[in-house]
Design a protein around this motif. Structure first.
Motif, PDB file in Angstrom:
ATOM      1  N   THR A   1      46.267  55.624  21.067  1.00  0.00           N
ATOM      2  CA  THR A   1      45.346  56.758  21.175  1.00  0.00           C
ATOM      3  C   THR A   1      45.195  57.168  22.637  1.00  0.00           C
ATOM      4  OG1 THR A   1      44.113  56.028  19.231  1.00  0.00           O
ATOM      5  CG2 THR A   1      43.006  57.560  20.714  1.00  0.00           C
ATOM      6  N   ILE A   2      45.004  56.175  23.504  1.00  0.00           N
ATOM      7  CA  ILE A   2      44.833  56.461  24.928  1.00  0.00           C
ATOM      8  C   ILE A   2      46.096  57.101  25.498  1.00  0.00           C
ATOM      9  CG2 ILE A   2      44.456  55.388  27.182  1.00  0.00           C
ATOM     10  CD1 ILE A   2      42.715  53.292  25.688  1.00  0.00           C
ATOM     11  N   LYS A   3      47.257  56.631  25.048  1.00  0.00           N
ATOM     12  CA  LYS A   3      48.517  57.232  25.491  1.00  0.00           C
ATOM     13  C   LYS A   3      48.586  58.709  25.106  1.00  0.00           C
ATOM     14  CE  LYS A   3      51.471  53.128  25.425  1.00  0.00           C
ATOM     15  NZ  LYS A   3      52.675  52.513  24.827  1.00  0.00           N
ATOM     16  N   LEU A   4      48.242  58.999  23.866  1.00  0.00           N
ATOM     17  CA  LEU A   4      48.289  60.384  23.398  1.00  0.00           C
ATOM     18  C   LEU A   4      47.327  61.261  24.182  1.00  0.00           C
ATOM     19  CD1 LEU A   4      48.486  59.778  19.545  1.00  0.00           C
ATOM     20  CD2 LEU A   4      50.290  60.727  20.996  1.00  0.00           C
ATOM     21  N   LEU A   5      46.134  60.743  24.451  1.00  0.00           N
ATOM     22  CA  LEU A   5      45.139  61.519  25.211  1.00  0.00           C
ATOM     23  C   LEU A   5      45.589  61.739  26.643  1.00  0.00           C
ATOM     24  CD1 LEU A   5      41.847  59.848  23.894  1.00  0.00           C
ATOM     25  CD2 LEU A   5      42.785  62.073  23.249  1.00  0.00           C
ATOM     26  N   ASP A   6      46.442  60.837  27.151  1.00  0.00           N
ATOM     27  CA  ASP A   6      46.984  60.984  28.503  1.00  0.00           C
ATOM     28  C   ASP A   6      48.249  61.840  28.526  1.00  0.00           C
ATOM     29  OD1 ASP A   6      44.961  59.483  29.570  1.00  0.00           O
ATOM     30  OD2 ASP A   6      46.106  57.608  29.612  1.00  0.00           O
ATOM     31  N   GLY A   7      48.615  62.396  27.373  1.00  0.00           N
ATOM     32  CA  GLY A   7      49.784  63.264  27.303  1.00  0.00           C
ATOM     33  C   GLY A   7      51.105  62.537  27.153  1.00  0.00           C
ATOM     34  N   LYS A   8      51.064  61.239  26.807  1.00  0.00           N
ATOM     35  CA  LYS A   8      52.286  60.459  26.648  1.00  0.00           C
ATOM     36  C   LYS A   8      52.723  60.466  25.190  1.00  0.00           C
ATOM     37  CE  LYS A   8      51.017  57.379  30.457  1.00  0.00           C
ATOM     38  NZ  LYS A   8      50.703  55.980  30.858  1.00  0.00           N
ATOM     39  N   ASN A   9      53.975  60.118  24.962  1.00  0.00           N
ATOM     40  CA  ASN A   9      54.519  60.083  23.609  1.00  0.00           C
ATOM     41  C   ASN A   9      54.405  58.676  23.016  1.00  0.00           C
ATOM     42  OD1 ASN A   9      55.342  62.809  23.659  1.00  0.00           O
ATOM     43  ND2 ASN A   9      57.214  62.247  24.757  1.00  0.00           N
ATOM     44  N   ILE A  10      54.330  58.619  21.705  1.00  0.00           N
ATOM     45  CA  ILE A  10      54.400  57.356  20.982  1.00  0.00           C
ATOM     46  C   ILE A  10      55.513  57.482  19.952  1.00  0.00           C
ATOM     47  CG2 ILE A  10      51.984  56.770  21.359  1.00  0.00           C
ATOM     48  CD1 ILE A  10      51.354  57.701  18.538  1.00  0.00           C
ATOM     49  N   ASP A  11      56.019  56.351  19.489  1.00  0.00           N
ATOM     50  CA  ASP A  11      57.184  56.371  18.604  1.00  0.00           C
ATOM     51  C   ASP A  11      56.881  56.931  17.224  1.00  0.00           C
ATOM     52  OD1 ASP A  11      58.738  55.414  20.570  1.00  0.00           O
ATOM     53  OD2 ASP A  11      58.973  53.391  19.787  1.00  0.00           O
ATOM     54  N   ARG A  12      55.623  56.789  16.813  1.00  0.00           N
ATOM     55  CA  ARG A  12      55.286  57.245  15.468  1.00  0.00           C
ATOM     56  C   ARG A  12      53.988  58.029  15.517  1.00  0.00           C
ATOM     57  NH1 ARG A  12      54.369  53.441  10.201  1.00  0.00           N
ATOM     58  NH2 ARG A  12      52.924  54.852   9.174  1.00  0.00           N
ATOM     59  N   GLU A  13      54.004  59.251  15.011  1.00  0.00           N
ATOM     60  CA  GLU A  13      52.906  60.168  15.257  1.00  0.00           C
ATOM     61  C   GLU A  13      51.590  59.755  14.617  1.00  0.00           C
ATOM     62  OE1 GLU A  13      53.604  64.001  13.640  1.00  0.00           O
ATOM     63  OE2 GLU A  13      53.786  63.306  11.553  1.00  0.00           O
TER      64      GLU A  13
END
Length: 533
Positions: free
Chosen positions: A423-435
């Motif tokens: 969640t923190i990665k997404l909020l920081d504009g980073k990608n994750i492997d699975r949406e």
């Protein structure tokens, strides 16, 4: 110069007020209801504003809430019981509610303390001691003893109409829901709500009381006690030598501080998860799941049932309750089905949960109307799920789930940790492997504060084989404080029900791809095995 009888008596009593041999504190002499009393100095102001001191004007100054916290041996309970029995001599036709978060019998309350102080003060000739209340027959002042989580929460405002005083014991275990119920329900002018507790964590719900302008906060420890006995002082000094960190919490009332690197879900992370799905533009879809942590009714004292609901990675709602038996627990889950329409219920199938599973099977096999949803058992103490599946790699070394986790409980909590990190990665504009592998809570902070408090108290450690295990889970349960006394801390009710919600995410094992995972840095990109959501 001539002296009155009262002046002579006061001088004689004052000469008896000498510093305590161990703390060096001298009691304060006050004339209350026609007699002289020795008071703990830090309680002098409370006695004064109560308006019961002879030869002193009523100095009541609008304090509604009086939290009294600190370490062991500060004479908090003794002093407040002395105070309230003196108030009962002059206040007519009002009540004092003596309560705590969970109370299943009068034996768990301060009933015996109140009774002893009535006798010590010489007032027992006009008192009646009944099973669940104590009555001053001269003033019709009534002491009632009930738990906040049970009977008080379900009572009408009319039933609390005569309550002017409230004593909340072990207030650090209060839920936000109980605080929100209690404060507006006690409405008499001049009300006084006393919160007695040993300091816990900085984010415990009771700490919010200190923010009100109508609050008089008292911090008191053994060093402030003019009546400290030798045995208590020796124990205090011994603990100081053996374990100074523990001593600071137990005796000086410092907040509990967990090693930040060992906290699974820091409160700040969870706050960032609030409505995260809306922030990143994710619309939850698919079927709804329920997670249920089961308690065996009121016989388990401080345990509560909990249910949580999710859709995809979004936790939408949770609640706790107590009931008398397993059948009522199943009925409550069934009633929530008609509110939410979930298809699957994941429940804790170990211990009391096994009885829940048996009751579900009985209903499905014998009753005409079967339960309209599926039940999925989760066994936290069992071996890890998907034990042979790969969790990560350290160079050429493969680390499987069974090598990384001690049991399924560790997987359950670690899964939430990985989701929150994503969640923190997404909020920081980073990608994750699975949406859809992130964590979000729908609603505002006050709705989720109790759940976040529970979740943020869980820490982890490694067993001798280096496998992750939960060191302590949040919740109301009895633990030994090291001095032969039992303290109550909150049980992992909401936390476990939320963890079980996401069982589908790790039933085939957790998996982390990317850089090596260590205790100090866990910045890997996380993915999950393919599964049907």
């Amino acid at each position: 110069m001539d002296f009155t009888f009262n002046q002579i008596q006061e001088e004689l009593e004052r000469r008896k007020c000498v510093p305590n041999e161990y703390t060096g504190v001298t009691p304060v002499l006050m004339r209350i209801n026609g007699k002289f009393k020795k008071i703990v100095p830090k309680f002098q102001r409370i006695f004064t504003i109560a308006g019961i001191c002879d030869d002193m004007p009523d100095q009541t100054d609008g304090y509604d809430f009086i939290p009294i916290d600190g370490g062991r041996g500060g004479a908090k309970s003794e002093s407040i019981c002395d105070l309230i029995t003196e108030i009962a001599e002059v206040e007519h036709n009002v009540e004092c509610l003596c309560t705590r978060e969970v109370q299943n019998s009068v034996e768990e309350s301060i009933y015996s303390y109140i009774k002893n102080w009535v006798i010590n003060n010489g007032y027992d000739d006009h008192y009646r001691f009944l099973d669940s209340k104590i009555i001053n027959t001269k003033t019709n002042f009534v002491f009632r003893f009930k738990g906040l989580n049970g009977s008080v929460r379900t009572e009408s405002l009319k039933a609390l109409a005569k309550v002017k005083y409230v004593i909340v014991e072990e207030a650090r275990t209060m839920s936000q829901k109980s605080i929100d119920m209690l404060l507006p329900s006690v409405r008499m002018n001049g009300r006084k709500i006393f919160f007695l507790y040993n300091s816990g964590r900085e984010n415990d719900p009771v700490e919010s009381i200190k923010k009100y302008e109508e609050t008089l906060f008292i911090k008191i420890n053994v060093f402030d006690n003019p009546f400290c006995p030798e045995v208590l002082w020796r124990q205090c000094q011994a603990d100081k030598k053996i374990d100074f960190e523990r001593y600071l919490h137990v005796w000086e009332g410092h907040y509990i501080k967990d090693d930040p690197s060992r906290v699974l879900l820091p409160f700040e992370w969870l706050e960032k998860c609030l409505n995260a799905h809306k922030t990143i533009g994710y619309e939850p879809c698919g079927k709804l799941y329920a997670g249920v942590d089961v308690a065996e009714g009121k016989t388990t004292k401080h345990d509560k049932n909990s249910i949580s609901i999710r859709q995809g990675p979004v936790t939408k709602w949770s609640d706790t309750w107590q009931c008398d038996n397993i059948y009522q627990s199943v009925s409550r889950v069934k009633s929530e089905y008609y509110n939410w329409g979930f298809e699957d219920v994941v429940y804790d199938a170990v211990g009391v949960g096994a009885a829940y599973g048996s009751e579900v099977a009985r209903i499905d096999n014998t009753e005409a109307e079967k339960l309209p949803f599926n039940h999925i058992p989760f066994k936290g103490s069992n071996m890890v799920y998907g034990g042979d599946s790969i969790y990560t790699r350290h160079g050429n070394k493969i680390v499987r789930n069974k090598d990384f986790f001690k049991n399924a409980k560790a997987q359950q909590w670690w899964n939430l940790r990985l989701m929150a990190q994503n969640t923190i990665k997404l909020l920081d504009g980073k990608n994750i492997d699975r949406e859809d592998y992130f964590l979000s809570f729908e609603g505002d902070l006050e709705q989720w504060r109790e759940a976040f408090n529970e979740l943020s108290q869980a820490t982890f450690k490694e067993d001798p084989a280096g496998r992750k295990m939960i060191e302590k889970a949040p919740g109301i349960r009895e633990i030994d404080d090291g001095m032969g006394n039992k303290q109550k801390v909150r049980s992992p009710n909401i936390g476990d029900s939320i963890g079980m919600l996401y069982f589908k995410y790790f039933e085939n094992g957790l998996r982390a791809h990317g850089s090596d995972i260590t205790d100090k840095k866990e910045e890997a990109t996380f993915t999950m095995p393919t599964m049907t959501m």
